[in-house]
Design a protein around this motif. Structure first.
Motif, PDB file in Angstrom:
ATOM      1  N   ILE A  98       2.976 155.131  10.449  1.00  0.00           N
ATOM      2  CA  ILE A  98       2.448 154.116  11.661  1.00  0.00           C
ATOM      3  C   ILE A  98       3.561 153.883  12.389  1.00  0.00           C
ATOM      4  CG2 ILE A  98       1.604 151.884  11.777  1.00  0.00           C
ATOM      5  CD1 ILE A  98       0.180 152.147   9.043  1.00  0.00           C
ATOM      6  N   TYR A  99       3.426 154.165  13.737  1.00  0.00           N
ATOM      7  CA  TYR A  99       4.534 153.946  14.824  1.00  0.00           C
ATOM      8  C   TYR A  99       5.026 152.392  14.815  1.00  0.00           C
ATOM      9  CZ  TYR A  99       2.969 158.287  16.733  1.00  0.00           C
ATOM     10  OH  TYR A  99       2.783 159.573  17.071  1.00  0.00           O
ATOM     11  N   ARG A 100       4.148 151.233  14.564  1.00  0.00           N
ATOM     12  CA  ARG A 100       4.469 149.965  14.556  1.00  0.00           C
ATOM     13  C   ARG A 100       5.602 149.738  13.450  1.00  0.00           C
ATOM     14  NH1 ARG A 100      -0.095 145.763  16.360  1.00  0.00           N
ATOM     15  NH2 ARG A 100      -0.104 147.339  17.854  1.00  0.00           N
ATOM     16  N   THR A 101       5.081 150.292  12.158  1.00  0.00           N
ATOM     17  CA  THR A 101       5.941 150.042  11.068  1.00  0.00           C
ATOM     18  C   THR A 101       7.400 150.544  11.118  1.00  0.00           C
ATOM     19  OG1 THR A 101       3.725 150.030   9.816  1.00  0.00           O
ATOM     20  CG2 THR A 101       6.192 150.408   8.472  1.00  0.00           C
ATOM     21  N   VAL A 102       7.364 152.041  11.710  1.00  0.00           N
ATOM     22  CA  VAL A 102       8.645 152.474  11.850  1.00  0.00           C
ATOM     23  C   VAL A 102       9.691 151.673  12.874  1.00  0.00           C
ATOM     24  CG1 VAL A 102       7.874 154.463  10.696  1.00  0.00           C
ATOM     25  CG2 VAL A 102       8.023 154.059  13.277  1.00  0.00           C
ATOM     26  N   LEU A 103       9.091 151.275  13.944  1.00  0.00           N
ATOM     27  CA  LEU A 103       9.761 150.606  14.958  1.00  0.00           C
ATOM     28  C   LEU A 103      10.378 149.289  14.552  1.00  0.00           C
ATOM     29  CD1 LEU A 103       7.273 151.016  17.945  1.00  0.00           C
ATOM     30  CD2 LEU A 103       9.780 151.753  17.875  1.00  0.00           C
ATOM     31  N   ALA A 104       9.444 148.513  13.726  1.00  0.00           N
ATOM     32  CA  ALA A 104       9.950 147.309  13.224  1.00  0.00           C
ATOM     33  C   ALA A 104      11.201 147.467  12.215  1.00  0.00           C
ATOM     34  CB  ALA A 104       8.871 146.459  12.635  1.00  0.00           C
ATOM     35  N   ARG A 105      11.047 148.536  11.384  1.00  0.00           N
ATOM     36  CA  ARG A 105      12.107 148.788  10.360  1.00  0.00           C
ATOM     37  C   ARG A 105      13.268 149.152  11.166  1.00  0.00           C
ATOM     38  NH1 ARG A 105      10.241 153.391   7.403  1.00  0.00           N
ATOM     39  NH2 ARG A 105       8.806 151.843   6.135  1.00  0.00           N
ATOM     40  N   ALA A 106      13.299 149.883  12.101  1.00  0.00           N
ATOM     41  CA  ALA A 106      14.470 150.673  12.900  1.00  0.00           C
ATOM     42  C   ALA A 106      15.152 149.234  13.594  1.00  0.00           C
ATOM     43  CB  ALA A 106      14.069 151.459  14.054  1.00  0.00           C
ATOM     44  N   ALA A 107      14.236 148.294  14.044  1.00  0.00           N
ATOM     45  CA  ALA A 107      14.885 147.086  14.753  1.00  0.00           C
ATOM     46  C   ALA A 107      15.761 146.288  13.768  1.00  0.00           C
ATOM     47  CB  ALA A 107      13.818 146.233  15.493  1.00  0.00           C
ATOM     48  N   ARG A 108      15.117 146.092  12.603  1.00  0.00           N
ATOM     49  CA  ARG A 108      15.766 145.333  11.509  1.00  0.00           C
ATOM     50  C   ARG A 108      17.137 145.935  11.149  1.00  0.00           C
ATOM     51  NH1 ARG A 108      10.769 144.990   9.303  1.00  0.00           N
ATOM     52  NH2 ARG A 108      11.285 146.449   7.699  1.00  0.00           N
ATOM     53  N   GLN A 109      17.204 147.340  10.972  1.00  0.00           N
ATOM     54  CA  GLN A 109      18.280 148.040  10.517  1.00  0.00           C
ATOM     55  C   GLN A 109      19.257 148.500  11.588  1.00  0.00           C
ATOM     56  OE1 GLN A 109      16.361 151.171   8.077  1.00  0.00           O
ATOM     57  NE2 GLN A 109      15.743 149.703   6.429  1.00  0.00           N
TER      58      GLN A 109
END
Length: 444
Positions: A274-285
């Motif tokens: 899911i695009y939104r999920t990986v975007l949020a994870r990448a922003a945190r990390q």
């Protein structure tokens, strides 16, 4: 066994497979394999230089480059019972596409999909399936011999079943003017609607089945197929309860040379990210998003598509066509290409007006788009299986294609093709791109 017996057996087998095809008004003999067709297609395509201030791992190459592709195919069919038949198609692909077949949603050589990237260039089984018709009326139409179609009468009002190794787009989203890279437009965006992410392995085939109900001008189709285990993967996921693609289409056609229209809906269930999920994870990390890292079973993608053909003259060889498609764009593009919205419009003219009735000239336009989540993913440096510039100044991908097909003989044609693409890969920072192509097609 004596050599004479072996030679006799070989002769019988060769005679069966290469026996002359039955006439269209004859009922094929049961258990006699027939050669329904054979083809060879050569495509030579040149890409001009592309404005490119930066590039990623899957960008359209900035420098000019040239690529050639070759496809070979032989197609067999055999009636096994009244109204039942089996089919076997064997194909081979050699060569590659320009820019290694990446950097565009609407790739410029639709035959490249048969190459399957790094897969073997040896011959492979493309289709192997069985069909069965249940006549529901007495009116029939006589079918001609062609690839995956035995000659003979077929009931106009019928219930049909088809199952095995096949291509989903053989039965859905069919247009008279834009459906074959080997005889019509070269661009993927004019092969099928790009937002329709139909089930397929890397070469474009899958295992499944389709039920067709035909009654007069109306046709209903419902098909269920296996999805690949990963995006653009060659291995298919099983069992069907865990991953599948469901397609439903209603079609209307007013006679053999009349106008037609169709409405298609699809729903995919697969191991997708899911695009939104990986975007949020990448922003945190503080990392680059990777859609493959979020692949999980049970994810869904759904969408709709519609199309029409409008024959105008020359027994339908002159006419207009159009397509439109949309998918939700929340989960990763998985099988066909990276597009969440697409629209196309074009026309074809037969050469009867200049005393070349078998020649064709055609022109079409395609506009492709991405969902907000998909474009943010690419802008953040993420990549899919055909796109990945490392950055993105988003703009709709715009494609124009024109070709002239010269019918050299009843069995051979030569086509000159030109394509112009603005915002390749949806990126305003890159392009435009120009492609000149030459195609030679031989067919029996």
């Amino acid at each position: 066994m004596k050599r004479s017996s072996l030679r006799a057996s070989a002769l019988v087998l060769a005679t069966a497979f290469f026996a002359p095809p039955a006439m269209a008004d004859e009922q094929p003999r049961l258990w006699v394999p027939q050669l329904l067709g054979a083809q060879y297609t050569f495509i030579d395509q040149h890409q001009g230089r592309v404005h490119s201030p930066y590039a990623g791992p899957l960008s359209l190459r900035a420098q000019a480059n040239q690529a050639r592709s070759h496809t070979f195919g032989v197609y067999f069919g055999m009636p096994v019972a009244p109204h039942a038949a089996v089919y076997l198609d064997v194909e081979m692909f050699r060569g590659q596409g320009v820019s290694n077949g990446t950097g565009l949603a609407g790739l410029t050589n639709g035959d490249v999909i048969r190459g399957g990237g790094s897969l073997s260039r040896n011959a492979y089984v493309a289709r192997a399936f069985v069909t069965y018709d249940v006549p529901l009326g007495t009116d029939t139409t006589v079918l001609e011999r062609k690839m995956d179609q035995l000659p003979g009468p077929q009931a106009d009002h019928r219930l049909s079943f088809k199952a095995g190794l096949l291509a989903v787009n053989d039965d859905f989203d069919q247009s008279r003017y834009a459906n074959s890279t080997r005889t019509q437009f070269l661009n993927w965006g004019l092969l099928n609607d790009l937002a329709w992410d139909f089930a397929a392995d890397t070469r474009g085939y899958t295992v499944g089945g389709v039920v067709t109900y035909a009654s007069g001008p109306w046709t209903w189709r419902y098909g269920v197929y296996q999805m690949p285990t990963r995006a653009n993967g060659q291995k298919l996921e099983g069992p069907i309860s865990r991953a599948r693609s469901e397609n439903l289409q209603l079609s209307w056609q007013a006679g053999a040379h009349g106008p037609s229209a169709w409405l298609l809906a699809f729903r995919n269930k697969a191991r997708m990210g899911i695009y939104r999920t990986v975007l949020a994870r990448a922003a945190r990390q503080g990392t680059t998003p990777d859609i493959r890292s979020d692949d999980r079973d049970g994810r869904h993608k759904y969408g709709i598509a519609a199309g029409f053909d409008l024959p105008l003259a020359d027994d339908g060889d002159t006419g207009l066509f159009g397509r439109w498609g949309w998918n939700d764009g929340k989960t990763e593009s998985f099988a066909f290409t990276e597009a969440d919205r697409s629209a196309s419009f074009g026309g074809q003219m037969a050469g009867a007006r200049w005393n070349r009735p078998r020649d064709k000239i055609a022109l079409a336009f395609v506009v492709n788009g991405l969902s907000p989540d998909h474009r943010r993913y690419l802008a953040a440096g993420g990549s899919g299986f055909v796109l990945g510039d490392g950055r993105l100044d988003y703009g709709a991908e715009q494609i124009a294609e024109a070709y002239y097909e010269l019918a050299a003989t009843p069995f051979a044609s030569v086509t000159a093709d030109f394509q112009f693409i603005r915002h390749p890969g949806y990126n305003r920072d890159r392009g435009p791109a120009r492609f000149i192509g030459l195609r030679v097609h031989l067919e029996y």
